[in-house]
Design an enzyme around this catalytic site. Structure first.
Site, PDB file in Angstrom:
ATOM      1  N   LYS A   1      50.505  66.314 -14.319  1.00 46.65           N
ATOM      2  CA  LYS A   1      49.965  67.647 -14.239  1.00 46.65           C
ATOM      3  C   LYS A   1      48.421  67.485 -13.422  1.00 46.65           C
ATOM      4  O   LYS A   1      47.810  66.550 -13.901  1.00 46.65           O
ATOM      5  CB  LYS A   1      49.411  68.381 -15.445  1.00 46.65           C
ATOM      6  CG  LYS A   1      49.093  69.812 -15.397  1.00 46.65           C
ATOM      7  CD  LYS A   1      49.090  70.599 -16.830  1.00 46.65           C
ATOM      8  CE  LYS A   1      48.218  71.776 -16.672  1.00 46.65           C
ATOM      9  NZ  LYS A   1      48.389  72.607 -17.989  1.00 46.65           N
TER      10      LYS A   1
ATOM     11  N   SER B   1      50.372  76.845 -18.636  1.00 46.38           N
ATOM     12  CA  SER B   1      49.946  76.347 -17.296  1.00 46.38           C
ATOM     13  C   SER B   1      50.506  75.320 -16.586  1.00 46.38           C
ATOM     14  O   SER B   1      50.273  75.041 -15.799  1.00 46.38           O
ATOM     15  CB  SER B   1      48.090  76.298 -17.479  1.00 46.38           C
ATOM     16  OG  SER B   1      48.346  75.101 -18.380  1.00 46.38           O
TER      17      SER B   1
ATOM     18  N   SER C   1      50.291  75.954 -23.521  1.00 49.29           N
ATOM     19  CA  SER C   1      50.654  75.633 -22.095  1.00 49.29           C
ATOM     20  C   SER C   1      51.672  74.582 -21.992  1.00 49.29           C
ATOM     21  O   SER C   1      51.834  74.111 -20.655  1.00 49.29           O
ATOM     22  CB  SER C   1      49.579  75.265 -21.385  1.00 49.29           C
ATOM     23  OG  SER C   1      48.452  76.489 -21.058  1.00 49.29           O
TER      24      SER C   1
END
Length: 485
Positions: free
Chosen positions: A79, A154, A178
């Protein structure tokens, strides 16, 4: 059968028997990215040259040494809010669009020691603020099961890349759901570890008392492998816990006889779709068949979770994001004439709407005259939410419910309505407020889109969470189903 349909343990055996090479695994990853990432748009930056070089180096080591890293030769996606040395880290924000870090996050150092190979950086909501990966400044990631639906957020890029078979596993971060929410939306496995289990050093901070890095994988077993590598005390992170890391892989016994499960009535009530409710009840039947028993309980303060979370997370974000001011690194506005002007213009041009909204909310909650009414009150309610979990865990081993109230929604459907968007995290937020571990595993489908089962455990008891998740996974076939891209 694609290589990434095999578990890590199987791929490692294939490498040692020289049926495949590390270069084959890296080739498979980049080939798949070339085939499908134009549709899915999960990756922001690729690290192809270094990945192929590392693969060749590891191929030369096969058969020549006694011990191998736990993730030897395995390709991984990261990420884009996890700092990677000499590899662009943007947090999907214009303000960091050209930021090349000079050091590695602790989790990256641990992955390198375990001999994993970084394939590239994955798209996300800007600064991890969002539930759909629509607030990214660069692209909108799509759900591999339906390209018109969101992948969640996210960590949407991480979940979509694993679901689409671009990488066998990825790292995400979880502040209010997330990792688990996109894992549920994309039909993969995602774990938020106990707060303090994994070092946050090198994770670009959103809300420091809530953020945790965790693994997103195809199977529970792979998830345990990845957590094994990234866990442990880190002197670089004062909030990382000095708690022994057990052998997670050996916890996957499949035996849950006599296990006590709590099912909060609030998690199956108003706002939760019929399909989500039914998939959880069906999962409980499966677990009953394996010898576990369940009872309905109450987490009375869970209804205050969203308000508590958005006040605390936004307050911490307003403090953490003060460092992005155009002075030391990142984007700087060209239109400013004075120093104050430069701060204002840089932040106005560099941050997206959702980030600005949360900075303003947080700054308001921390301002004099409002601090006691909002921030302090939210901290007090957080304590009550944590106490709810502690009370239930005195009698039960795990808490189970749906990960999300509904399957993935359409791109553009909720982005203009922040309150509806925030409600997506209603079932995941309280886990972060309490700091306990939780996993999402695939448990069904609604309208062709995956649904997730959330299993919540006691502090630092990821082993039990994994044991229940693994037993359920082995008794069902949902994790074997793949999107057709």
């Amino acid at each position: 059968m694609a290589l990434f349909d095999h578990k890590i343990s199987e791929l490692k055996q294939m490498l040692h028997r020289k049926e495949i090479s590390v270069s084959d695994l890296v080739d498979e990853s980049y080939k798949r990215i070339q085939e499908v990432d134009g549709k899915v748009e999960a990756f922001l930056t690729l690290d192809e040259e270094r990945a192929r070089e590392k693969a060749k180096q590891l191929d030369n080591e096969i058969g020549k040494k006694d011990t191998y890293g736990l993730l030897f030769g395995m390709p991984i996606g990261i990420k884009d809010n996890i700092v990677t040395k000499d590899l662009r880290t943007t947090c999907a924000s214009k303000i960091l669009e050209n930021f090349d870090p000079i050091y590695d996050a602790t989790v990256m150092r641990k992955l390198k020691e375990a001999e994993a190979i970084t394939i590239g950086k994955l798209n996300m909501d800007e600064f991890a603020m969002g539930s759909s990966t629509e607030t990214s400044a660069f692209k909108k990631t799509k759900n591999p099961w339906n390209l018109e639906a969101v992948p969640g957020g996210s960590s949407g890029g991480s979940a979509a890349a694993v679901s689409a078979g671009e990488v066998p596993f990825a790292l995400g971060s979880d502040t209010g759901g997330s990792i688990r929410q996109p894992a549920a939306f994309c039909g993969v496995v995602g774990l938020k570890p106990t707060y303090g289990r994994v070092s946050r050093f090198g994770l670009v901070a959103f809300a420091s008392s809530l953020d945790q890095i965790g693994p997103i994988t195809r199977t529970v077993e792979d998830n345990a492998y990845l957590l094994q590598v990234i866990s442990g005390l880190d002197p670089m992170d004062s909030t990382s816990a000095n708690v022994e890391v057990p052998d997670y892989i050996s916890a996957l016994t499949g035996d849950i006889k006599g296990l006590k499960i709590a099912v909060p009535k609030e998690y199956l009530g108003e706002g939760v779709s019929r399909e989500s409710r039914e998939s959880v009840l069906a999962a409980l039947k499966v677990l009953e068949g394996l010898g576990a028993e369940w009872e309905e309980v109450s987490l009375p303060h869970s209804k205050y979770g969203i308000a508590t979370y958005y006040l605390l997370a936004s307050s911490e974000a307003s403090a953490n994001l003060a460092r992005f001011d155009g002075v030391r690194y990142g984007y700087r506005s060209d239109n400013a004439e004075t120093l104050i002007d430069m701060y204002k213009q840089t932040r106005a041009e560099g941050f997206g709407n959702e980030v600005k909204r949360r900075i303003m909310l947080g700054t308001f909650a921390l301002s004099s005259g409002y601090y006691d009414a909002y921030y302090k009150k939210a901290q007090q309610v957080r304590t009550l939410i944590k106490k709810d979990f502690e009370d239930v865990f005195e009698k039960y081993d795990v808490i189970i419910g749906p990960t999300t109230p509904t399957p993935a929604f359409k791109i553009g459907e909720k982005i203009d309505d922040p309150l509806t968007m925030y409600a997506n995290d209603i079932l995941t937020i309280n886990v972060n407020l309490a700091g306990v571990p939780a996993i999402s595993v695939p448990c069904g489908f609604a309208n062709g889109l995956p649904l997730g089962l959330q299993i919540i455990g006691k502090h630092f008891d990821e082993s039990t969470v994994y044991r229940v998740a693994h037993a359920y996974e082995q008794a069902t076939d949902f994790h074997k189903q793949k999107p057709e891209l």
